[in-house]
Design an enzyme around this catalytic site. Structure first.
Site, PDB file in Angstrom:
ATOM      1  N   HIS A  18     -36.691  11.816  24.661  1.00 27.68           N
ATOM      2  CA  HIS A  18     -36.793  12.023  26.110  1.00 27.68           C
ATOM      3  C   HIS A  18     -36.542  10.688  26.814  1.00 27.68           C
ATOM      4  O   HIS A  18     -36.910   9.631  26.312  1.00 27.68           O
ATOM      5  CB  HIS A  18     -38.182  12.569  26.465  1.00 27.68           C
ATOM      6  CG  HIS A  18     -38.266  13.026  27.883  1.00 27.68           C
ATOM      7  ND1 HIS A  18     -38.415  12.143  28.921  1.00 27.68           N
ATOM      8  CD2 HIS A  18     -38.163  14.256  28.437  1.00 27.68           C
ATOM      9  CE1 HIS A  18     -38.418  12.830  30.068  1.00 27.68           C
ATOM     10  NE2 HIS A  18     -38.262  14.116  29.786  1.00 27.68           N
ATOM     11  N   GLU A  44     -37.966   9.295  29.161  1.00 28.80           N
ATOM     12  CA  GLU A  44     -39.168   8.486  29.417  1.00 28.80           C
ATOM     13  C   GLU A  44     -39.567   7.694  28.172  1.00 28.80           C
ATOM     14  O   GLU A  44     -40.103   6.595  28.278  1.00 28.80           O
ATOM     15  CB  GLU A  44     -40.302   9.396  29.926  1.00 28.80           C
ATOM     16  CG  GLU A  44     -40.016   9.822  31.362  1.00 28.80           C
ATOM     17  CD  GLU A  44     -40.548  11.181  31.762  1.00 28.80           C
ATOM     18  OE1 GLU A  44     -41.404  11.738  31.058  1.00 28.80           O
ATOM     19  OE2 GLU A  44     -40.079  11.695  32.800  1.00 28.80           O
ATOM     20  N   GLY A  72     -37.812  14.435  37.681  1.00 29.71           N
ATOM     21  CA  GLY A  72     -38.978  14.159  38.514  1.00 29.71           C
ATOM     22  C   GLY A  72     -38.654  13.633  39.897  1.00 29.71           C
ATOM     23  O   GLY A  72     -39.535  13.171  40.615  1.00 29.71           O
ATOM     24  N   LYS A  84     -45.649  16.750  29.641  1.00 27.18           N
ATOM     25  CA  LYS A  84     -45.757  15.275  29.688  1.00 27.18           C
ATOM     26  C   LYS A  84     -47.218  14.844  29.532  1.00 27.18           C
ATOM     27  O   LYS A  84     -47.983  15.521  28.823  1.00 27.18           O
ATOM     28  CB  LYS A  84     -45.112  14.748  30.973  1.00 27.18           C
ATOM     29  CG  LYS A  84     -43.678  15.260  31.137  1.00 27.18           C
ATOM     30  CD  LYS A  84     -42.872  14.543  32.180  1.00 27.18           C
ATOM     31  CE  LYS A  84     -41.478  15.141  32.233  1.00 27.18           C
ATOM     32  NZ  LYS A  84     -40.603  14.445  33.156  1.00 27.18           N
ATOM     33  N   SER A 121     -35.686  18.269  37.434  1.00 23.04           N
ATOM     34  CA  SER A 121     -36.060  18.874  38.716  1.00 23.04           C
ATOM     35  C   SER A 121     -35.680  20.346  38.835  1.00 23.04           C
ATOM     36  O   SER A 121     -35.329  20.807  39.925  1.00 23.04           O
ATOM     37  CB  SER A 121     -35.474  18.071  39.882  1.00 23.04           C
ATOM     38  OG  SER A 121     -36.068  16.787  39.935  1.00 23.04           O
ATOM     39  N   ASN A 145     -42.267  21.033  29.449  1.00 17.75           N
ATOM     40  CA  ASN A 145     -42.668  19.705  28.985  1.00 17.75           C
ATOM     41  C   ASN A 145     -43.795  19.242  29.905  1.00 17.75           C
ATOM     42  O   ASN A 145     -43.534  18.826  31.031  1.00 17.75           O
ATOM     43  CB  ASN A 145     -41.453  18.762  29.049  1.00 17.75           C
ATOM     44  CG  ASN A 145     -41.816  17.324  28.734  1.00 17.75           C
ATOM     45  OD1 ASN A 145     -42.924  17.043  28.271  1.00 17.75           O
ATOM     46  ND2 ASN A 145     -40.885  16.422  28.992  1.00 17.75           N
ATOM     47  N   GLU A 154     -30.405  15.963  30.257  1.00 12.66           N
ATOM     48  CA  GLU A 154     -31.299  15.653  31.373  1.00 12.66           C
ATOM     49  C   GLU A 154     -30.833  14.362  32.043  1.00 12.66           C
ATOM     50  O   GLU A 154     -31.177  13.262  31.568  1.00 12.66           O
ATOM     51  CB  GLU A 154     -32.727  15.454  30.862  1.00 12.66           C
ATOM     52  CG  GLU A 154     -33.304  16.664  30.179  1.00 12.66           C
ATOM     53  CD  GLU A 154     -34.828  16.613  30.179  1.00 12.66           C
ATOM     54  OE1 GLU A 154     -35.434  17.503  30.778  1.00 12.66           O
ATOM     55  OE2 GLU A 154     -35.392  15.666  29.616  1.00 12.66           O
ATOM     56  N   GLY A 197     -40.157  20.100  33.549  1.00 14.92           N
ATOM     57  CA  GLY A 197     -41.298  19.195  33.598  1.00 14.92           C
ATOM     58  C   GLY A 197     -42.308  19.666  34.627  1.00 14.92           C
ATOM     59  O   GLY A 197     -43.119  20.563  34.381  1.00 14.92           O
TER      60      GLY A 197
HETATM   61  P1  PGA Z   1     -38.842  17.495  35.781  1.00 17.55           P
HETATM   62  O1  PGA Z   1     -38.845  16.930  34.271  1.00 17.55           O
HETATM   63  O2  PGA Z   1     -38.587  18.979  35.694  1.00 17.55           O
HETATM   64  O3  PGA Z   1     -40.208  17.166  36.305  1.00 17.55           O
HETATM   65  O4  PGA Z   1     -37.753  16.783  36.497  1.00 17.55           O
HETATM   66  C1  PGA Z   1     -37.927  17.397  33.316  1.00 17.55           C
HETATM   67  C2  PGA Z   1     -38.118  16.653  32.030  1.00 17.55           C
HETATM   68  O5  PGA Z   1     -38.330  15.442  32.047  1.00 17.55           O
HETATM   69  O6  PGA Z   1     -38.050  17.249  30.930  1.00 17.55           O
END
Ligand code: PGA
Length: 250
Positions: A96, A98, A170, A11, A210, A9, A164, A231
């Site tokens: 997601h 976000e 993140g 983003k 993460s 992803n 998630e 991500g």
């Molecule tokens: P991250 O994001 O690996 O940067 O924690 C994962 C995601 O939001 O899909």
């Protein structure tokens, strides 16, 4: 047997050249014999077509990060699922955290987006997970239950679910293997209640939050983890491949 899916992803990251460099590096490595799993990259919308061209023939699938609930119409700034399919996508991430946070997306909206994706022939990746506050209050499983119950489309296929935990996205904090195993078993049980046990067994449930090369190995032993939604680490070809190597097919 559910085949592992390693999904990136990206983003809101990457100008044209960055996206092309990353896509070409991944395609070259995977064409040359990468780990045996399903691969997916979900670049930002303006890169879907050039990245799709760059990964053509490599076996890496293309996915988008969101879609609208309707197939067309007066919705300035949105993209419909049939448009994404037309741009070469076979997957789309919906719900997601976000988007749930930044755009106030509800379970009902996520469910409608997932259904729109299926109607357009795309596989929705329905994301869900609890916040830190909810976990600390002992409400993680209850929150997961509400989200699974409210966000799933009508059909069990094609469908991918991504667990998630919001507090792990993140942040560098990773859920313990025990917490991941508990959440995934809970999700699969809930999917069984919705779609029937046999259909639920076929649905891939990814972990995200993460995931890095140095912790991906911890997820390897977990029977209910069918791959990762990655991500930050998906923006580096080496890290993305190293994660896939740590979570092999099977
Ligand atoms: P991250 O994001 O690996 O940067 O924690 C994962 C995601 O939001 O899909």
């Amino acid at each position: 047997m559910r085949r592992k899916l390693i999904a990136g992803n990206w983003k809101m990251n990457g100008l044209r050249q960055d996206g092309l460099d990353l896509a070409r590096a991944l395609a070259a490595r995977i064409r040359g014999g990468g780990p045996d799993c399903d691969w997916l990259v979900c670049p930002p919308a303006q890169l879907l077509i050039p990245v799709g061209e760059a990964i053509g023939g490599s076996g890496i699938a293309l996915g988008a990060q969101d879609c609208h609930t309707e197939a067309a119409g007066a919705h300035t700034g949105d993209l419909a699922a049939p448009m994404l399919a037309d741009a070469g996508c076979s997957f789309v991430i919906v719900g997601h955290s976000e988007r749930r946070t930044d755009h106030g997306e509800s379970d009902a909206l996520v469910k409608a987006k997932a259904a729109a994706a299926q109607a357009a022939g795309l596989t929705p990746i329905v994301c869900l997970g609890e916040t830190e506050e909810q976990r600390e209050a002992g409400r993680a499983l209850e929150v997961i239950e509400t989200q699974v119950t409210g966000s799933m489309p009508g059909a069990a296929e094609p469908l991918v679910v991504a667990y998630e935990p919001v507090w792990a996205i993140g942040t560098g904090k990773v859920a313990t293997p025990e917490d991941v195993a508990e959440a995934h078993a809970h999700i699969r049980g809930l999917l069984g209640g919705i779609f029937g046990a046999e259909a639920a067994e076929a649905i891939r449930v990814l972990y995200g939050g993460s995931v890095k090369p140095n912790n991906a190995r911890d997820l390897r032993a977990l029977a209910d983890v069918d791959g990762g939604l990655i991500g930050g680490a998906s923006l580096k070809a080496d890290d993305f491949l190293a994660i896939a190597n740590a979570v092999p097919a099977g």
